[in-house]
Scaffold this motif. Structure first.
Motif, PDB file in Angstrom:
ATOM      1  N   VAL A   1      76.822  39.067  57.739  1.00 50.63           N
ATOM      2  CA  VAL A   1      76.608  39.807  56.483  1.00 50.63           C
ATOM      3  C   VAL A   1      77.117  38.985  55.304  1.00 50.63           C
ATOM      4  CG1 VAL A   1      77.358  41.831  55.161  1.00 50.63           C
ATOM      5  CG2 VAL A   1      76.540  42.112  57.491  1.00 50.63           C
ATOM      6  N   VAL A   2      78.282  38.371  55.466  1.00 51.83           N
ATOM      7  CA  VAL A   2      78.828  37.516  54.403  1.00 51.83           C
ATOM      8  C   VAL A   2      77.891  36.338  54.158  1.00 51.83           C
ATOM      9  CG1 VAL A   2      80.730  35.953  53.819  1.00 51.83           C
ATOM     10  CG2 VAL A   2      81.222  38.198  54.786  1.00 51.83           C
TER      11      VAL A   2
ATOM     12  N   LEU B   1      72.955  35.223  46.937  1.00 52.72           N
ATOM     13  CA  LEU B   1      73.470  34.755  45.648  1.00 52.72           C
ATOM     14  C   LEU B   1      72.882  33.404  45.268  1.00 52.72           C
ATOM     15  CD1 LEU B   1      77.289  35.622  45.782  1.00 52.72           C
ATOM     16  CD2 LEU B   1      75.515  36.723  44.406  1.00 52.72           C
ATOM     17  N   ILE B   2      72.752  32.533  46.231  1.00 48.62           N
ATOM     18  CA  ILE B   2      72.231  31.196  45.963  1.00 48.62           C
ATOM     19  C   ILE B   2      70.742  31.267  45.616  1.00 48.62           C
ATOM     20  CG2 ILE B   2      71.693  28.963  47.029  1.00 48.62           C
ATOM     21  CD1 ILE B   2      74.341  29.285  48.593  1.00 48.62           C
ATOM     22  N   LYS B   3      69.983  32.120  46.300  1.00 50.96           N
ATOM     23  CA  LYS B   3      68.553  32.248  46.036  1.00 50.96           C
ATOM     24  C   LYS B   3      68.257  32.829  44.661  1.00 50.96           C
ATOM     25  CE  LYS B   3      66.181  32.435  50.413  1.00 50.96           C
ATOM     26  NZ  LYS B   3      65.319  33.240  51.265  1.00 50.96           N
ATOM     27  N   LYS B   4      69.167  33.657  44.135  1.00 45.76           N
ATOM     28  CA  LYS B   4      68.935  34.284  42.823  1.00 45.76           C
ATOM     29  C   LYS B   4      69.027  33.272  41.696  1.00 45.76           C
ATOM     30  CE  LYS B   4      70.249  39.008  43.789  1.00 45.76           C
ATOM     31  NZ  LYS B   4      71.156  40.112  43.475  1.00 45.76           N
TER      32      LYS B   4
ATOM     33  N   ARG C   1      66.848  41.394  55.032  1.00 47.66           N
ATOM     34  CA  ARG C   1      66.992  39.961  54.805  1.00 47.66           C
ATOM     35  C   ARG C   1      67.051  39.179  56.114  1.00 47.66           C
ATOM     36  NH1 ARG C   1      71.193  39.660  49.788  1.00 47.66           N
ATOM     37  NH2 ARG C   1      69.817  40.636  48.297  1.00 47.66           N
ATOM     38  N   GLY C   2      66.391  39.689  57.141  1.00 47.17           N
ATOM     39  CA  GLY C   2      66.352  39.007  58.421  1.00 47.17           C
ATOM     40  C   GLY C   2      65.412  37.811  58.362  1.00 47.17           C
TER      41      GLY C   2
ATOM     42  N   LEU D   1      75.890  35.481  50.679  1.00 52.08           N
ATOM     43  CA  LEU D   1      75.990  34.193  49.983  1.00 52.08           C
ATOM     44  C   LEU D   1      74.622  33.549  49.810  1.00 52.08           C
ATOM     45  CD1 LEU D   1      79.200  32.719  51.658  1.00 52.08           C
ATOM     46  CD2 LEU D   1      78.973  33.696  49.362  1.00 52.08           C
ATOM     47  N   ILE D   2      73.763  33.651  50.820  1.00 53.66           N
ATOM     48  CA  ILE D   2      72.407  33.114  50.701  1.00 53.66           C
ATOM     49  C   ILE D   2      71.656  33.853  49.596  1.00 53.66           C
ATOM     50  CG2 ILE D   2      70.170  32.984  51.874  1.00 53.66           C
ATOM     51  CD1 ILE D   2      71.708  32.374  54.457  1.00 53.66           C
TER      52      ILE D   2
END
Length: 80
Positions: A68-69, A76-79, A24-25, A73-74
């Motif tokens: 990492v946190v 979770l928001i993208k899903k 996820r870079g 969170l990103i």
């Protein structure tokens, strides 16, 4: 010199977080931003728990945990 170290730590922490979070870079500049924001998040989280980090390795660990946190969170928001 401190600013350059801050950017280097941010880039390494962002890259490590991207690797830990399985690809996820966001490229070099994106990883720097993720690492720098992660450093602030990690510092907040560590102080909230009562932990302290010192030196280069401690800063890198703090920034990586925060990054990492942030990536979590990103994700979770993208899903949604």
């Amino acid at each position: 010199m401190n600013f350059i170290m801050f950017l280097i730590i941010g880039a390494i922490a962002g890259w490590l977080a991207g690797t830990i979070m399985k690809g996820r870079g966001f490229g070099l500049l994106g990883n720097m931003v993720v690492g720098i924001v992660g450093a602030f998040i990690g510092g907040f989280l560590f102080s909230a728990v009562g932990l302290a980090s010192y030196g280069l390795v401690g800063s890198l660990i703090t920034a990586t945990v925060g990054a990492v946190v942030l990536l979590f969170l990103i994700g979770l928001i993208k899903k949604t």
